[in-house]
Design a protein around this motif. Structure first.
Motif, mmCIF file in Angstrom:
data_model
loop_
_atom_site.group_PDB
_atom_site.id
_atom_site.type_symbol
_atom_site.label_atom_id
_atom_site.label_comp_id
_atom_site.label_asym_id
_atom_site.label_seq_id
_atom_site.Cartn_x
_atom_site.Cartn_y
_atom_site.Cartn_z
ATOM 1 N N GLU A 62 0.827 -1.211 0.000
ATOM 2 C CA GLU A 62 0.000 0.000 0.000
ATOM 3 C C GLU A 62 0.857 1.255 0.000
ATOM 4 O O GLU A 62 0.594 2.215 -0.731
ATOM 5 N N LEU A 63 1.906 1.238 0.834
ATOM 6 C CA LEU A 63 2.769 2.424 0.903
ATOM 7 C C LEU A 63 3.446 2.679 -0.446
ATOM 8 O O LEU A 63 3.538 3.814 -0.903
ATOM 9 N N ALA A 64 3.902 1.599 -1.095
ATOM 10 C CA ALA A 64 4.593 1.755 -2.379
ATOM 11 C C ALA A 64 3.664 2.369 -3.416
ATOM 12 O O ALA A 64 4.016 3.347 -4.092
ATOM 13 N N LEU A 65 2.463 1.835 -3.533
ATOM 14 C CA LEU A 65 1.535 2.332 -4.540
ATOM 15 C C LEU A 65 1.112 3.769 -4.238
ATOM 16 O O LEU A 65 0.998 4.606 -5.147
ATOM 17 N N ARG A 71 -1.637 9.570 -4.979
ATOM 18 C CA ARG A 71 -3.080 9.731 -5.164
ATOM 19 C C ARG A 71 -3.850 8.925 -4.119
ATOM 20 O O ARG A 71 -3.297 8.089 -3.420
ATOM 21 N N ASN A 72 -5.158 9.161 -4.059
ATOM 22 C CA ASN A 72 -6.069 8.347 -3.249
ATOM 23 C C ASN A 72 -6.169 6.970 -3.904
ATOM 24 O O ASN A 72 -5.728 6.790 -5.034
ATOM 25 N N PRO A 73 -6.758 5.985 -3.215
ATOM 26 C CA PRO A 73 -6.769 4.626 -3.750
ATOM 27 C C PRO A 73 -7.360 4.492 -5.161
ATOM 28 O O PRO A 73 -6.778 3.800 -6.001
ATOM 29 N N VAL A 74 -8.465 5.162 -5.431
ATOM 30 C CA VAL A 74 -9.063 5.039 -6.759
ATOM 31 C C VAL A 74 -8.139 5.648 -7.799
ATOM 32 O O VAL A 74 -7.818 5.035 -8.828
ATOM 33 N N GLY A 75 -7.649 6.866 -7.501
ATOM 34 C CA GLY A 75 -6.761 7.551 -8.426
ATOM 35 C C GLY A 75 -5.450 6.813 -8.611
ATOM 36 O O GLY A 75 -4.899 6.782 -9.713
ATOM 37 N N VAL A 80 -1.807 3.881 -12.509
ATOM 38 C CA VAL A 80 -0.899 2.863 -13.025
ATOM 39 C C VAL A 80 -1.580 1.911 -14.001
ATOM 40 O O VAL A 80 -0.913 1.212 -14.754
ATOM 41 N N HIS A 81 -2.903 1.866 -13.991
ATOM 42 C CA HIS A 81 -3.591 0.945 -14.898
ATOM 43 C C HIS A 81 -4.916 1.560 -15.329
ATOM 44 O O HIS A 81 -5.987 1.114 -14.912
ATOM 45 N N PRO A 82 -4.846 2.576 -16.217
ATOM 46 C CA PRO A 82 -6.039 3.373 -16.535
ATOM 47 C C PRO A 82 -7.142 2.559 -17.212
ATOM 48 O O PRO A 82 -6.854 1.603 -17.947
ATOM 49 N N GLY A 83 -8.359 2.970 -16.931
ATOM 50 C CA GLY A 83 -9.511 2.441 -17.646
ATOM 51 C C GLY A 83 -9.803 0.973 -17.433
ATOM 52 O O GLY A 83 -10.401 0.331 -18.288
ATOM 53 N N SER A 84 -9.407 0.425 -16.302
ATOM 54 C CA SER A 84 -9.694 -0.990 -16.080
ATOM 55 C C SER A 84 -10.654 -1.163 -14.902
ATOM 56 O O SER A 84 -10.948 -0.231 -14.163
ATOM 57 N N ILE A 393 -2.774 -8.794 -5.358
ATOM 58 C CA ILE A 393 -2.700 -9.235 -6.755
ATOM 59 C C ILE A 393 -2.373 -8.048 -7.665
ATOM 60 O O ILE A 393 -1.537 -8.131 -8.560
ATOM 61 N N PHE A 394 -3.044 -6.931 -7.376
ATOM 62 C CA PHE A 394 -2.816 -5.753 -8.223
ATOM 63 C C PHE A 394 -1.364 -5.298 -8.166
ATOM 64 O O PHE A 394 -0.724 -5.084 -9.210
ATOM 65 N N VAL A 395 -0.840 -5.151 -6.958
ATOM 66 C CA VAL A 395 0.540 -4.669 -6.827
ATOM 67 C C VAL A 395 1.528 -5.735 -7.308
ATOM 68 O O VAL A 395 2.492 -5.440 -8.005
ATOM 69 N N GLY A 396 1.275 -6.986 -6.960
ATOM 70 C CA GLY A 396 2.223 -8.051 -7.285
ATOM 71 C C GLY A 396 2.266 -8.378 -8.778
ATOM 72 O O GLY A 396 3.323 -8.654 -9.328
ATOM 73 N N TRP A 397 1.104 -8.335 -9.435
ATOM 74 C CA TRP A 397 1.042 -8.838 -10.814
ATOM 75 C C TRP A 397 0.666 -7.789 -11.849
ATOM 76 O O TRP A 397 1.147 -7.826 -12.981
ATOM 77 N N VAL A 398 -0.223 -6.868 -11.500
ATOM 78 C CA VAL A 398 -0.704 -5.933 -12.519
ATOM 79 C C VAL A 398 0.225 -4.728 -12.616
ATOM 80 O O VAL A 398 0.779 -4.432 -13.676
#
Ligand code: TRP
Length: 443
Positions: A62-65, A71-75, A80-84, A393-398
């Protein structure tokens, strides 16, 4: 952008604010009663493993992202992965913040009621206090208003200043009270219940309770630490800060157990008494002390402040969302979200006896009774675990563990082989373990 969003004024500012978020009712109210319901030491043991193997890696993710995107969580996810569809994870976080805050403010309100009653020397009977609808709504509303006013002040002005002065005081007072509790007659049996694990008591329910408690206590799974990490500077050591926050948090929870269980057994009460546990035990400890009223009032004051630094962080996530993404003014966001949260919390406030329907409502599957308990399970346990699963999953893979690790290593050059280990934890261990535990819930 970053100038207008605000930043911590110093490295310590982040640690105090993040520790202030993590340390709260979760440590002093929730940890002892969940441990009491789940077999004592066996739970404590499972809990520690969850913090180290799952909680810490998710904290760093969480800290890394947060720091990478500012940005806030949604932003952050959008950046890093727009429009998904991954954006939904951020939205879930925003909703979870509102939901947890809605009942958290109710319990926080109790601390204010207990503070006043100690100060004026008129002890409250727990059962009749929580069954009084006027008192419940009054204190809940009071606590929401205090939270709203502080959060309106913004990051540096409001959050940081308070946490710095009052958290250390809480620590000192806890130490004094632990000594009192440990020296009561019959305290030893409580110590044994709390510290001597009977491993045969570890079952599926204990594990999910421990995992949920780890996320709840560390403020993980809904983007709180992401949001706080977004106010970090690039040369801050996010890794060391994350460790320190987790360590402080675990220490305070552990101390709360040392305070509660010896006294509880000395008084011959039931450790599985549920959410009222600390409110029934603590006043008895104060009664058995010289200057008990003073100590009681002070303790509940500090507990209220610890709760406040947590409610602030819960409100901050949805507020940051509306400010960053919907371009609302801070004031509009704070008052709108705050008012909505208060309304959502009313059924919880009335669910400990004040209203028959909300008090006796049952949730199939999970054996919880009462609106507040059900909310706590769905949002404070399940939703955080789901959020943490998706985030890892998001941070590790996406987004990619390598990119996250590069971000973490800025300001933390010595995160070398440990960083490689972290990649493995966040990509494989965290998702698999959390997934298996959640899956069990439905079987
Ligand atoms: N961690 C806080 C406590 O233990 C509560 C809290 C604040 C929280 N922010 C959170 C819990 C975000 C989950 C997610 O009292």
């Amino acid at each position: 952008m970053s100038a207008h969003r605000g930043q911590w004024s110093s490295k310590l500012g982040f640690i105090f604010a993040a520790a202030g978020s993590a340390i709260g009712l979760g440590n002093i109210w929730r940890f002892p009663y969940i441990a009491g319901e789940n077999g004592g030491a066996a739970f404590v043991f499972t809990y520690l493993i969850c913090v180290i193997a799952i909680g810490l890696p998710v904290m760093l993710a969480e800290l890394a992202l947060g720091r990478a995107t500012q940005r806030n969580p949604v932003g952050a996810i959008e950046t890093v992965h727009p429009g998904s569809l991954w954006k939904a994870v951020g939205i879930l976080g925003v909703l979870t913040g509102v939901a947890i805050l809605s009942y958290y403010a109710v319990i926080a309100g109790w601390t204010v009621g207990y503070m006043i009653s100690s100060a004026i020397g008129r002890p409250l009977d727990f059962g009749s206090f929580v069954a009084d609808p006027m008192a419940m709504i009054f204190y809940q509303a009071l606590f929401m208003i205090i939270t709203i006013v502080v959060v309106s002040g913004g990051v540096e002005g409001g959050i940081e200043r308070w946490a710095k002065i009052l958290m250390p005081m809480l620590l000192v007072l806890l130490l004094i009270l632990i000594i009192r509790s440990l020296t009561l007659d019959g305290a030893f049996k409580g110590l044994e219940f709390y510290l001597k694990p009977d491993f045969s008591k570890i079952n599926y329910n204990v594990i999910i309770a421990a995992l949920g408690q780890a996320f709840f206590s560390l403020s993980l799974g809904m983007g709180t630490m992401m949001t706080y990490g977004s106010y970090l500077k690039k040369d801050d050591n996010a890794v060391a800060s994350g460790f320190q926050v987790a360590l402080f948090d675990t220490m305070i929870a552990f101390m709360a157990g040392l305070l509660i269980f010896p006294a509880l057994f000395a008084m011959g009460k039931d450790p599985a008494a549920g959410p009222g546990l600390v409110f029934q035990v603590l006043p008895e400890i104060f009664k058995a002390m010289p200057l008990g009223n003073l100590f009681g009032a002070l303790f509940f004051l500090l507990l209220a402040v610890a709760a406040l630094t947590s409610t602030i962080s819960l409100l901050e996530v949805p507020v940051a969302y509306f400010v960053d993404e919907k371009r609302w003014t801070r004031k509009k966001a704070v008052w709108t979200v705050g008012t909505a949260t208060f309304l959502v919390g009313i059924p919880s406030a009335l669910s400990l006896g004040a209203n028959r329907f909300f008090s006796s409502i049952q949730f199939p599957l999970i054996h919880k009774t009462g609106f507040l308990d059900i909310m706590d399970f769905i949002w404070g346990n399940f939703s955080l675990a789901l959020g943490a699963l998706l985030l890892s999953i998001f941070v590790g893979w996406v987004w990619g563990a390598d990119r996250a690790l590069a971000e973490l290593r800025q300001g933390a050059v010595d995160f070398s082989w440990q960083g490689e280990g972290w990649k493995y934890l966040i990509k494989i261990i965290c998702p698999v373990v959390i997934f298996v535990i959640l899956l069990n819930l439905f079987i």
